[in-house]
Design an enzyme around this catalytic site. Structure first.
Site: not given
Ligand code: NDP
Length: 448
Positions: A43, A51
């Site tokens: 964070c 960020k």
């Molecule tokens: P997210 O879980 O939000 O999104 C992941 C994305 O990647 C989705 O679009 C998913 O697609 C895709 N994906 C997942 N696995 C694969 C794969 N193997 N190949 C291709 N695409 C894939 O993850 P982030 O990385 O953006 O963030 C991680 C976590 O961090 C979040 O879930 C959140 O909890 C936390 N976070 C919170 C923030 C905030 O509170 N503002 C800011 C940043 C992060 P699909 O939809 O098809 O599954």
């Protein structure tokens, strides 16, 4: 006197670990905390904080443009990425020192080394030293997941993005979740051509459908390209140093930078947990009970490494509850119901409670109220960008079971409204509150 070197040994000095260590020490425990990178964790060092500062920096692009409509003679302005980057990184340094100071002033011993678990009550440091502890807390967080495709090593993740030498002219962002949409907004505002690709056709899975549709529509209007049903085939380097990305269903694209934002996985590899019998789930997360205890009585885990809810304030609550339970004689669990969250996209969105789809599944009969409006500032700025607020209520009781919004300052507004939702207030209670005019937040009490 304890037979152990420490009452508590924490592995990982991020949000959850630091809170647990500090509060446990305040309760009288002898505590050490090991950190292999920098005190502060994701964070503070390479996540929410830097960020958010980039979001502020990026938003000036729109503010400077809008300022002209408000009478300011704004000359054409240049943006210098190294200035923003270095100022942000300097603030990260400041926070890193502040976190270290907080730990030390609470008599927590900070050990800047990687530690692994070598027994139910033993950890081993990278230097080879072994340390015994009454309790071990795993707070090692999560790391970016990078899909395995040829050339994936040519891409970056949110770990590297804060350190970019130069702002890329063209970026391809993989994924459509939190990080992808936040950085799509940042890069786009700063003048980079952004293409966002995702394996499915859904952005921000889990958020309310109408709110994410609005973000998609606004993002496209702002010039961000979206490519759906696109799975990576591979990345290769062109002769001029740029990158060629090949994907399913779409033409290849040449960009200067590829950023993976495809989810985060718990950091348990090589920690020694399986060797001492700690149960992990299929994603590698430490399985814990409501008190954050693993199947081994002396080993606990909090934060992203447990993959319960990957949010900083949740990790902090888990760390606090652990410390109060184990060393404060006050058993405490964390309430995961109605946790508000936000996506700091351009414009930002925020929500609490059930989405319309989830509410229909759970309650059957619901009432949905919306306000679809153009913020006053956007009207004068001639910015054709509409905000959307949506309230979902149990049809029988009128209780608000979900509240979702997209528009300027949505996270600031939602945090206050989330108190009302958490308290179980009804639509009538919102309507009984006189509007604060003129504001955007007043739409909360005027929804139809
Ligand atoms: P997210 O879980 O939000 O999104 C992941 C994305 O990647 C989705 O679009 C998913 O697609 C895709 N994906 C997942 N696995 C694969 C794969 N193997 N190949 C291709 N695409 C894939 O993850 P982030 O990385 O953006 O963030 C991680 C976590 O961090 C979040 O879930 C959140 O909890 C936390 N976070 C919170 C923030 C905030 O509170 N503002 C800011 C940043 C992060 P699909 O939809 O098809 O599954």
């Amino acid at each position: 006197m304890s037979d152990y070197d420490y009452d508590l040994f924490v592995i990982g000095a991020g949000s959850g670990g630091v809170r647990a260590a500090r509060v446990s020490a305040a309760h009288g425990a002898k505590v050490a905390i090991a950190e292999e990178y920098r005190v502060g964790g994701t964070c503070v060092i390479r996540g929410c904080v830097p960020k958010k500062l980039l979001i502020y920096g990026a938003h000036f692009a729109e503010d400077l443009k809008d300022a002209r409509r408000f009478g300011w003679n704004v000359p054409d302005c240049d943006f210098e990425w190294p200035v923003l980057r270095d100022n942000v990184l300097a603030d990260v340094d400041r926070l890193n020192k502040a976190y270290t100071h907080t730990l030390e002033s609470h008599d927590v011993e900070v050990i800047l080394e990687r530690a692994t678990v070598s027994g139910p009550n033993e950890v081993t440091l990278a230097s080879g030293r072994t340390i015994s502890a009454g309790r071990i807390l795993i707070a090692t967080g999560a790391r970016p997941h990078v899909p395995s495709c040829p050339g994936h090593e040519l891409g970056i993740t949110s770990n590297e993005v804060f350190h970019l030498e130069a702002l890329p002219k063209r970026v391809l962002i993989a994924g459509a979740g939190y990080i992808a949409n936040e950085f799509a907004g940042i890069f786009n505002e700063l003048g980079t051509k952004v293409t966002l690709i995702n394996r499915s056709d859904v952005i921000l899975r889990g958020y309310d459908e109408s709110i994410r549709d609005r973000l998609l529509q606004i993002s496209m209007t702002k010039g961000i390209d979206f490519r759906f049903h696109a799975e990576f085939r591979g990345i290769t380097k062109n002769a001029d140093g740029s990158l060629k990305v090949e994907m399913t269903e779409h033409e290849p694209i040449d960009v200067d930078c590829v950023m993976f934002a495809t989810g985060r996985v718990p950091n348990t590899d090589g920690l020694g947990l399986s060797d001492v019998g700690v149960e992990l789930d299929e994603k590698g997360a430490v399985k814990v009970d409501a008190y954050s205890k693993s199947n081994i009585d002396s080993i606990y885990a909090v934060g992203d490494v447990t993959n319960r809810m990957q949010l900083t304030p949740v990790a902090i609550r888990e760390g606090q509850a652990f410390a109060d339970t184990v060393f404060g004689d006050t058993p405490r669990t964390v309430d995961y119901d109605s946790v508000p969250s936000a996506v700091f996209s351009h414009p930002p969105m925020a929500g609490v409670g059930l989405t319309e789809g989830q509410a229909r599944m759970k309650f059957g009969s619901i009432k949905v109220y919306t306000s679809d409006f153009r913020a006053m500032k956007n009207v004068l700025a001639d910015r054709n960008e509409r905000a959307l607020y949506k309230m979902i209520c149990d049809a029988e009781t009128g209780k608000v079971i979900g509240l979702h919004m997209i528009g300027p300052d949505a996270p600031e507004i939602l945090q206050a409204a989330a108190v009302a939702v958490k308290a179980g207030l009804t639509k009538q209670a919102f309507d009984d509150t006189v509007a604060l005019h003129p504001s955007m937040a007043e739409e909360l009490v005027l929804m139809k």
